[in-house]
Write an enzyme that holds these catalytic residues in place. Structure first.
Site, short mmCIF file in Angstrom:
data_model
loop_
_atom_site.label_atom_id
_atom_site.label_comp_id
_atom_site.label_asym_id
_atom_site.label_seq_id
_atom_site.Cartn_x
_atom_site.Cartn_y
_atom_site.Cartn_z
N ASP A 417 0.19 1.75 1.22
CA ASP A 417 1.52 1.61 0.64
C ASP A 417 2.46 1.08 1.72
O ASP A 417 2.45 1.55 2.87
CB ASP A 417 2.02 2.96 0.11
N ASN A 425 13.49 -4.98 -0.41
CA ASN A 425 14.02 -5.63 -1.61
C ASN A 425 15.55 -5.60 -1.65
O ASN A 425 16.20 -6.61 -2.00
CB ASN A 425 13.48 -4.94 -2.87
N ASP A 434 8.49 -10.05 -2.50
CA ASP A 434 7.21 -10.63 -2.96
C ASP A 434 6.48 -11.28 -1.81
O ASP A 434 5.25 -11.23 -1.73
CB ASP A 434 7.49 -11.66 -4.06
N GLU A 460 4.07 -2.16 -4.52
CA GLU A 460 3.70 -2.31 -3.12
C GLU A 460 2.48 -1.50 -2.75
O GLU A 460 2.17 -1.30 -1.58
CB GLU A 460 4.89 -1.92 -2.23
#
Length: 546
Positions: A417, A425, A434, A460
């Site tokens: 993770d 973000n 992304d 993620e």
């Protein structure tokens, strides 16, 4: 932490592609066989009908020609009989003229003529007043009597060779009277000498007609100028006057030939006709059409029976021929119902397409199968691949885990993770987020071995499945991945870190759910331990034990 749901049944799409609705349609083999049989039967039927017509016309023509020849022969024989009788009468008339009026000469000449010409039933010498001077046989008892019948009067008045129509004589006999005039030494006409033919007794006509050869069922009859029957196989009809008759009318006109007519009973007849020269009589020889065509029925039956073996052999050959033609098409049809099956290409190659059309269909199907399988492979790849990263998606991950569980192999799972991804973000935007996800995915692919499966579990979160790998090796791989992620620069974003949890089925019950759960627990432990670190199930278990 990660939603581990079972994927939908992968075979559903294949079944949908391969399934077809049953359609009621004509069977090609029966269709070809039916068309061939119909064509053969139509040709055979036409041939039989044509043969029947040709043979029928030939038999009718033969019967007409035979009956025409028969009538002509009978007419010729009757003409010879009349000519011979008239010669005999002419000679007697000459002898009588030399001694006319002498009873002994008349008696002797009547006896001589009766013996010489047995075709006459009776002989009569009559003077110009119709008085009978001499008659033989004596049973007639007409000597000295005067005859008043029209036939006798016409014969006397004619003063020439004469043949009467049928009439009833004074003695009650139905007769035809043939006569010659008598002239004395001074060339004066003094009377006639004649002979009678009894029509209802055995006579010259019966003898002459019956001695001629004729086909079975053929019979002849003779009629005079007044259409009275002089001879007929049915004796009761002799003397009857005929009604309308095309054949008799034609013969009385002096014609000869043949024609198809119906008799007075309406029965179709094949008739020949001719006129008797010198007498003007009509001779008709005829045969029932049905009798003439009787051999044709037997002939056609024999033809059919003779054709039956060949027809059976032909049917068997047609049956096997249609079987050979339709076999590759039937095989191709069965394969066409399951083109998506893996063995479809192999099955198509085993089809013996021995003629051009089937070969072309097989080649087209082979090309279609290859294209279909390529498309299915591409679709399957799309179904099992995460579109952003190119890694396997959750469906592929679950398939691989079930496979490993089913085969009982040792494997390890890395649950990864990205740390503080929400901050990435929020700070740089989702497009840079992304980009970070793609960078991590690239790192996983780089450090994956052949046989390993790198997956994006969602967002993620990532998973790396390591078959035939213990926890130590898996932890080492996880550490290299963590370091690679932590030391890689991402444009605009800079560097990010990731936490990794490692679990193996080697020391756990061999179910995928438990392995994933322990890997998630290790990941959670790494997060709690400060992130950017690797926690394994064994290390976690050791820490717990301390």
């Amino acid at each position: 932490m990660i939603d581990r749901t079972d994927p939908p049944n992968e075979s559903a799409s294949d079944e949908t592609l391969g399934a077809t609705q049953p359609v009621t349609a004509l069977n090609l083999r029966w269709l070809i066989l039916s068309l061939v049989l119909l064509s053969v039967l139509a040709t055979l039927g036409n041939s039989l009908v044509t043969a029947y017509r040709v043979q029928r016309d030939a038999l009718v023509d033969h019967a007409l020609q035979s009956n025409s020849a028969y009538a002509a022969k009978v007419a010729s024989s009757l003409a010879e009989f009349i000519h011979s009788a008239q010669n005999h009468l002419r000679y007697s008339a000459s002898e009588l003229g030399k001694a006319w009026g002498d009873p002994s000469v008349m008696r002797a000449e009547a006896l001589r003529l009766q013996k010489q010409d047995g075709d006459f039933n009776s002989i009569a010498i009559i003077d110009s007043t119709a008085k009978v001077l001499e008659a033989y046989p004596d049973t007639l008892q007409i000597n000295g009597s005067t005859l008043r019948s029209d036939a006798i009067l016409k014969a006397i008045e004619a003063k020439r060779p004469f043949i009467s129509s049928a009439y009833t004589s004074a003695a009650g006999n139905l007769v035809v009277f043939i006569s010659e005039p008598v002239y004395d030494a001074a060339e004066r006409y003094v009377g006639i000498i004649g002979g009678s033919v009894y029509l209802r007794e055995d006579n010259a006509l019966h003898t002459l007609i019956s001695r001629h050869f004729h086909h079975e069922g053929t019979f002849a009859f003779v009629a005079d100028q007044d259409r009275q029957l002089l001879f007929h196989p049915e004796a009761a009809r002799i003397g009857d006057t005929l009604g309308w008759s095309k054949t008799v009318d034609a013969a009385l006109r002096g014609e000869s030939g043949s024609m198809s007519v119906r008799n007075y009973k309406g029965v179709p007849m094949l008739a020949g006709y001719a006129q008797v020269p010198g007498a003007g009589w009509a001779v008709v020889a005829q045969q029932p059409r049905e009798v003439s065509l009787a051999p044709l029925n037997t002939l056609m039956r024999d033809v059919l029976l003779g054709m039956l073996p060949a027809a059976l052999i032909g049917f068997v050959l047609m049956w096997f021929g249609t079987l050979l033609i339709c076999r590759p098409l039937n095989q191709l049809s069965r394969i066409a119902r399951q083109l998506s099956a893996p063995q479809a290409s192999e099955q198509l190659r085993h089809v013996k397409a021995w003629y051009h059309e089937a070969f072309s269909i097989r080649q087209a199907m082979l090309a279609g199968v290859q294209l279909l399988q390529a498309k299915l492979g591409h679709l399957n790849q799309q179904v099992l691949t995460d579109p952003m990263t190119g890694l396997a998606n959750r469906r592929a991950m679950d398939q691989e885990l079930r496979r490993l569980e089913r085969t009982g192999q040792t494997y390890s799972v890395l649950s990864l993770d990205i740390d503080h991804f929400k901050r990435v973000n929020d700070t740089f935007g989702h497009d840079k987020g992304d980009l970070a996800i793609k960078q991590v995915a690239h790192t996983l692919q780089t450090y994956s071995r052949v046989g390993d499966l790198a997956c994006r579990a969602g967002g993620e979160e990532f998973l790396l499945i390591l078959p035939q790998t213990g926890v130590e090796s898996a932890s080492a791989i996880a550490e290299r991945i963590r370091q690679a992620i932590a030391t890689s620069d991402i444009p605009t974003v800079g560097r990010i870190t990731a936490s990794i949890g490692v679990a193996t089925c080697e020391h756990l019950p061999t179910t995928a759910e438990i392995v994933l759960k322990k890997a998630d627990e290790c990941l959670y432990r790494a997060k709690q331990g400060g992130r950017n670190r690797v926690e394994s199930y064994l290390s976690m278990a050791s820490s717990d034990s301390e």
